[in-house]
Scaffold this motif. Structure first.
Motif, mmCIF file in Angstrom:
data_model
loop_
_atom_site.group_PDB
_atom_site.id
_atom_site.type_symbol
_atom_site.label_atom_id
_atom_site.label_comp_id
_atom_site.label_asym_id
_atom_site.label_seq_id
_atom_site.Cartn_x
_atom_site.Cartn_y
_atom_site.Cartn_z
ATOM 1 N N GLU A 1 0.104 -12.736 2.241
ATOM 2 C CA GLU A 1 0.937 -11.564 1.936
ATOM 3 C C GLU A 1 1.449 -11.596 0.498
ATOM 4 O O GLU A 1 1.994 -10.598 0.012
ATOM 5 C CB GLU A 1 2.087 -11.454 2.948
ATOM 6 C CG GLU A 1 3.186 -12.517 2.825
ATOM 7 C CD GLU A 1 2.781 -13.883 3.412
ATOM 8 O OE1 GLU A 1 1.609 -14.052 3.782
ATOM 9 O OE2 GLU A 1 3.649 -14.768 3.456
ATOM 10 N N ASN A 2 1.264 -12.719 -0.177
ATOM 11 C CA ASN A 2 1.734 -12.817 -1.565
ATOM 12 C C ASN A 2 0.595 -12.757 -2.584
ATOM 13 O O ASN A 2 0.798 -13.031 -3.764
ATOM 14 C CB ASN A 2 2.537 -14.103 -1.747
ATOM 15 C CG ASN A 2 3.787 -14.088 -0.874
ATOM 16 O OD1 ASN A 2 4.533 -13.100 -0.872
ATOM 17 N ND2 ASN A 2 4.006 -15.145 -0.110
ATOM 18 N N GLU B 1 0.916 -1.225 2.077
ATOM 19 C CA GLU B 1 2.054 -2.112 1.812
ATOM 20 C C GLU B 1 1.780 -3.050 0.639
ATOM 21 O O GLU B 1 2.669 -3.361 -0.142
ATOM 22 C CB GLU B 1 2.384 -2.951 3.062
ATOM 23 C CG GLU B 1 3.296 -2.243 4.043
ATOM 24 C CD GLU B 1 4.517 -1.633 3.366
ATOM 25 O OE1 GLU B 1 5.288 -2.393 2.752
ATOM 26 O OE2 GLU B 1 4.669 -0.388 3.423
ATOM 27 N N MET B 2 0.534 -3.510 0.574
ATOM 28 C CA MET B 2 0.154 -4.403 -0.520
ATOM 29 C C MET B 2 0.331 -3.700 -1.860
ATOM 30 O O MET B 2 0.828 -4.297 -2.839
ATOM 31 C CB MET B 2 -1.305 -4.852 -0.353
ATOM 32 C CG MET B 2 -1.763 -5.798 -1.473
ATOM 33 S SD MET B 2 -3.564 -6.090 -1.453
ATOM 34 C CE MET B 2 -3.981 -5.523 -3.113
ATOM 35 N N LYS C 1 4.075 -3.449 -2.667
ATOM 36 C CA LYS C 1 4.641 -4.751 -3.046
ATOM 37 C C LYS C 1 4.115 -5.257 -4.389
ATOM 38 O O LYS C 1 4.744 -6.085 -5.047
ATOM 39 C CB LYS C 1 4.343 -5.796 -1.967
ATOM 40 C CG LYS C 1 5.300 -5.730 -0.771
ATOM 41 C CD LYS C 1 4.967 -6.820 0.251
ATOM 42 C CE LYS C 1 5.171 -8.224 -0.326
ATOM 43 N NZ LYS C 1 4.637 -9.254 0.591
#
Lengths: 396, 396
Positions: free
Chosen positions: B34-35, B379-380, B383
């Motif tokens: 997710e990072n 979402e990516m 972010k």
């Protein structure tokens, strides 16, 4: 418009098999399909095992769309490659692993990719053993190789080793073999394979470079009478195997097969990289993904081969009784019959007058013989035998 | 072991995108997936429309196995070809029929087949417009063509007509175009297509032979803001269209597309025959049969493109607000960003230090720019924007 003359020639060439097929359709319209005995087409007539369609449905149900229909790596789905390796290891006592395999769009792609990887264009020679599948010459031409043909051994339909030995020279890059064989139905014996391996080992030493066996094996599982097909890599390490599930799983249209480069091969990594490069160059990005996953799960299974076996027995015994000569049909679904006159085409024409559609051996590099594909309804075979008798009698 | 050096080179070449992909996986293991903000891979992230899997199941349920998985004719299932023709006619006001189509294993095959058909090896030249999909050079090389590149128009990502005009000569066989474009996301305007048609008409006359447009259109349906993609055959008859369902139906792994040779093309029958011959030579016997039948039934449908559109808006407005320059993203699922320093690779490396994975434009023939594939989770994108801000600020 200027186009490639080679490609135009290939695309517009008369195909004897296709013309025969069209003739059959036309004639069927005149006299009824049940009165045409079409032995021309080598298409599997037995359905795929149920597991094929069940696996497709299961994959669609359980895997996300973008995964099941998504790109695999260029060399193919890793799980499928590992499953294929393990199945071969179990059946043939080999020691393959996933990185020996490059999954392809069928055997034709496997052959053009392997030839592309091996052949130095405009320089190398590739040898095939007659009779052979006519497209070998096209595929070798695509790779820029000169294509040579060892004359047929019409006694046993094995390999004329002396003729082959005389043909191998400093430019020989590969020898293409196909066992069980299209069009003869012969299976190369272990003795033949041992002789071939010894000859190529000697010639590789003589010419200072490895000569590769390119083994085209789409009929590997279609053998009868408990016959064992020798697994070539166990006899000769510098072998590339080209496989297709077209026949074993009755999936010819799905274009799924593989190239196998064994670890034992000299410079394995270089050869495998060249296979990957040839796939890329020819435009084979990855093999069809759903079918990759399917064959990964059902590899080693086959369609109902006993059905072909039954046809084989009825056809062979019937023709023998009439008096025909033919090669022993040991595998695939072909019977190779000696024509009853020197002019093969004339024999095929006369057979046509009895509504028997047979393919001349000329395009397979074996005049004087004709191919019968017995992947047809059993009733058709039974009904055709009296016509074969009439054909035979017409030559008395 | 002697292998083809060209194929070995292609198979062992470092792939910047693949290395980035591997780096992303490694880094994800360290800091969590997710990072990592991986904009490197242009794979559809939206599932196929339900009709695809429903049609597969329906075909398996209703058609005999040997038919649904059997060979079609080499040029493809006649019903599927007719359905494709009718769908295009309905959407684009064209007049195609089944014999304009040759169904292929995806767009890569369509390109290698078309180039094989057109190119006289070791003689002809093929021109592409930068930036372009890097494999074009590989495919042109496979056909034996010299590959030339028109420098990019980094102002509008249309075509630098003067540069193209200066590059066309007596050996020019084809000009490859790709709109909507990978990697820029630009769509060639009707004005661009008209200028191109006029230029090639003039140059064909000047050099006494037809120069072909080879139009690679896998992103044809992925356009936004109601934009219309001009259908090239309506502007220039000597056009071959190469299409794939990889993006429109999210079926990249299934390898299904087509070559379209319009009736209007000079010597249509010769060109079509050469296409058939090239397919045969390269080892493409027929395209995967089940998928042929599927696309025949769902052609014209698409995956949910509004999902890409939403991503596009969020990404473009976010980057604009930060201060980045980029080409207007009109189609496909790419945004082409101006690097913040002259050294494109150094810019990509610095982006990596912020866990932003971007592809350098160098391999697309357009240094100074980088490609972002926004077919990723929304979402990516959200972010990632603060990190793009940090990257931007690091250059202040």
């Amino acid at each position: 418009m200027i186009v490639s003359e080679r490609m135009y020639g290939l695309g517009s060439a008369r195909s004897a098999i296709r013309e025969l097929f069209e003739y059959g359709k036309k004639r069927a319209a005149e006299v009824g399909a049940e009165n045409i005995y079409d032995y021309s087409i080598g298409n599997p007539a037995v359905p795929s095992p149920d597991s094929v369609n069940e696996t497709i449905v299961e994959l669609l149900r359980t895997e996300p769309s973008v995964q099941v229909h998504g790109y695999t790596s260029a060399q193919g789905d890793a799980d499928a490659r590992q499953a294929i390796a393990e199945d071969l290891n179990r059946r043939f006592g080999t020691h393959f692993h996933k990185d020996n395999f490059y999954i392809t769009c069928g055997a034709a792609a496997a052959l053009t990719i392997s030839l592309g990887a091996l052949v130095v264009p405009e320089c190398d020679e590739v040898i095939a053993i007659a009779p052979f599948f006519a497209e070998y010459a096209v595929f070798a031409g695509n790779a820029g190789a000169k294509f040579l043909m060892v004359p047929p051994d019409t006694k046993n339909f094995q390999i004329d080793m002396d003729a082959l030995a005389g043909m191998i020279g400093p430019k020989t890059r590969a020898v293409m073999i196909n066992s069980p064989n299209n069009p003869t139905g012969a299976v190369y014996s272990e003795e033949t394979i041992k002789q071939l391996a010894a000859l190529l080992t000697e010639k590789s030493r003589e010419f200072g470079h490895a000569i590769v066996i390119l083994s085209d094996e789409p009929y590997r599982e279609l053998v009868y009478d408990g016959l064992k097909v020798p697994f070539i890599t166990k006899y000769y390490p510098n072998t590339i195997v080209c496989y297709s599930y077209s026949k074993s799983l009755s999936l010819p249209g799905e274009r799924i097969g593989y190239v196998l480069v064994p670890d034992e091969m000299e410079d394995h990594d270089r050869v495998y990289a060249a296979v990957c490069g040839a796939g890329r160059s020819l435009g084979f990005v990855c093999a069809p993904s759903l079918m990759q996953k399917v064959v990964g799960r059902v590899t080693g299974q086959t369609s109902d081969i006993s059905w072909y076996d039954n046809n084989r027995r009825i056809l062979a015994s019937g023709l023998k009784e009439i008096g025909y000569e033919f090669g022993e049909p040991q595998g695939a679904f072909y019977l190779f019959l000696k024509a009853l006159e020197d002019d093969t085409e004339a024999f095929c024409e006369r057979a046509k007058s009895f509504d028997l559609l047979l393919v001349s051996g000329v395009s397979f590099g074996c005049p004087g013989w004709v191919r019968l594909a017995y992947c047809v309804p059993t009733e058709m075979i039974k009904k055709s035998l009296p016509l074969f008798k009439k054909l035979y009698d017409s030559y008395k």
